[in-house]
Design an enzyme around this catalytic site. Structure first.
Site, mmCIF file in Angstrom:
data_model
loop_
_atom_site.group_PDB
_atom_site.id
_atom_site.type_symbol
_atom_site.label_atom_id
_atom_site.label_comp_id
_atom_site.label_asym_id
_atom_site.label_seq_id
_atom_site.Cartn_x
_atom_site.Cartn_y
_atom_site.Cartn_z
ATOM 1 C CE LYS A 186 0.553 3.514 5.038
ATOM 2 N NZ LYS A 186 0.032 3.595 6.392
ATOM 3 C CG ASN A 229 -1.699 1.243 1.406
ATOM 4 O OD1 ASN A 229 -1.851 1.999 0.457
ATOM 5 N ND2 ASN A 229 -2.209 1.482 2.604
ATOM 6 C CB SER A 253 4.933 -1.798 11.920
ATOM 7 O OG SER A 253 4.473 -0.482 12.154
ATOM 8 C CG HIS A 261 -5.916 1.809 5.104
ATOM 9 N ND1 HIS A 261 -5.494 2.706 6.055
ATOM 10 C CD2 HIS A 261 -4.864 0.979 4.873
ATOM 11 C CE1 HIS A 261 -4.240 2.431 6.388
ATOM 12 N NE2 HIS A 261 -3.834 1.383 5.680
ATOM 13 N N GLY A 265 2.090 2.165 10.688
ATOM 14 C CA GLY A 265 3.011 3.290 10.539
ATOM 15 C C GLY A 265 3.672 3.712 11.836
ATOM 16 C CD GLU A 308 -3.064 5.423 6.722
ATOM 17 O OE1 GLU A 308 -3.010 5.519 5.476
ATOM 18 O OE2 GLU A 308 -2.142 4.935 7.400
ATOM 19 N N GLY A 319 2.602 -1.241 4.282
ATOM 20 C CA GLY A 319 2.621 0.181 3.936
ATOM 21 C C GLY A 319 4.032 0.651 3.667
ATOM 22 C CD GLU A 379 -3.693 -2.623 7.255
ATOM 23 O OE1 GLU A 379 -2.613 -2.877 6.728
ATOM 24 O OE2 GLU A 379 -4.287 -1.537 7.097
HETATM 25 C C1 PEP Z 1 -0.865 0.080 5.764
HETATM 26 O O1 PEP Z 1 -0.736 1.153 5.213
HETATM 27 O O2 PEP Z 1 -1.839 -0.636 5.495
HETATM 28 C C2 PEP Z 1 0.152 -0.341 6.717
HETATM 29 C C3 PEP Z 1 0.028 -1.497 7.315
HETATM 30 O O3 PEP Z 1 1.198 0.517 6.930
HETATM 31 P P1 PEP Z 1 2.614 0.193 7.634
HETATM 32 O O4 PEP Z 1 3.096 -1.120 7.065
HETATM 33 O O5 PEP Z 1 3.484 1.337 7.267
HETATM 34 O O6 PEP Z 1 2.345 0.070 9.100
#
Ligand code: PEP
Length: 253
Positions: free
Chosen positions: A19, A17, A217, A104, A181, A106, A238, A175
């Site tokens: 983003k 992703n 992460s 998501h 993040g 976000e 991400g 998630e």
């Molecule tokens: C995501 O954007 O879905 C995500 C899991 O981000 P990250 O891996 O940066 O935590």
């Protein structure tokens, strides 16, 4: 290949992703490196990149004919019409997207997306011939209040109820919001506990084989331990998906 309940599981999915990141020149370098490295991945690992809308044409151009699939990070639940700024599912389908991320955190947090809207988006993505990657997950406050099962259960139940038998055609990503993040990853056991809950709700709906991804992460250093869990079928990645070396290493894990 691995087994679940005596059945051989054919594939693993590692979805990047991006983003709201990217630029034409850096995308080109990243995609070149991914294409060069993807051939060395185990044959049962599917690699996917979900990119901002303006880059779909570039990604299609570079990835068509390769083993890497691509997708979008959101799409509207509505049919085309007077909805300024929105993008219809049929539009992203025209760019060869195989997947669309919906719900998501976000978007749930920053754009007020509700469980009902996420379910409607998942339906619209399916109807346009693509696979929705439906994200679920609890906040830190919810986990601390022992509400993880309640929140994640509510999120997946809305999708199951609204999609009926078609729920077997989606992908789900767990998630935990507190791990996205932040550099803070759920332990493999924490991830497995929630994945087992999701698996059992989906199994009750006749959809036990839905791929369940973990996101939050994920990096090369922790991917193998997470992916070794019984009900973790891959990852939604991400930050680490912007680094070809890291992303490919996660694919190898
Ligand atoms: C995501 O954007 O879905 C995500 C899991 O981000 P990250 O891996 O940066 O935590």
């Amino acid at each position: 290949m691995r087994e679940r309940n005596g059945q051989v599981m054919q594939s693993r999915l590692v979805v990047g992703n991006w983003k709201m990141n990217g630029a034409l020149s850096s995308n080109a370098a990243l995609l070149d490196r991914l294409v060069a490295g993807a051939g060395a991945l185990p044959p049962d690992v599917g690699l996917v990149v979900c990119v901002p809308f303006p880059y779909l044409a570039q990604v299609r151009e570079r990835l068509q004919g390769t083993s890497i699939a691509w997708g979008a990070q959101d799409a509207s639940e509505r049919a085309p019409g007077a909805f300024t700024g929105d993008v219809a599912c049929g539009m992203v389908a025209e760019f060869g997207c195989r997947y669309v991320i919906v719900g998501h955190s976000e978007r749930r947090q920053g754009h007020g997306e509700t469980d009902a809207l996420v379910a409607a988006k998942a339906r619209a993505v399916l109807d346009a011939g693509m696979t929705p990657i439906v994200c679920v997950g609890e906040t830190l406050a919810e986990r601390d209040a022992a509400l993880t099962e309640t929140v994640v259960g509510r999120q997946i139940d809305e999708v199951i109820e609204s999609m009926g038998r078609d729920v077997a055609r989606i992908v789900v990503a767990y998630e935990p919001v507190w791990a996205i993040g932040t550099g803070r990853t759920a332990t493999p056991e924490q991830a497995q506990a929630v994945h087992a809950l999701l698996r059992s709700r989906l199994a009750e709906a006749g959809a036990a084989e839905v791929a369940l991804l973990y996101g939050g992460s994920v990096k090369a250093a922790n991917a193998a331990a997470l992916f070794a869990m019984q009900d973790v079928d891959g990852g939604l990645v991400g930050g680490a998906s912007l680094d070809a070396g890291e992303f490919l290493a996660i694919g190898r894990a």
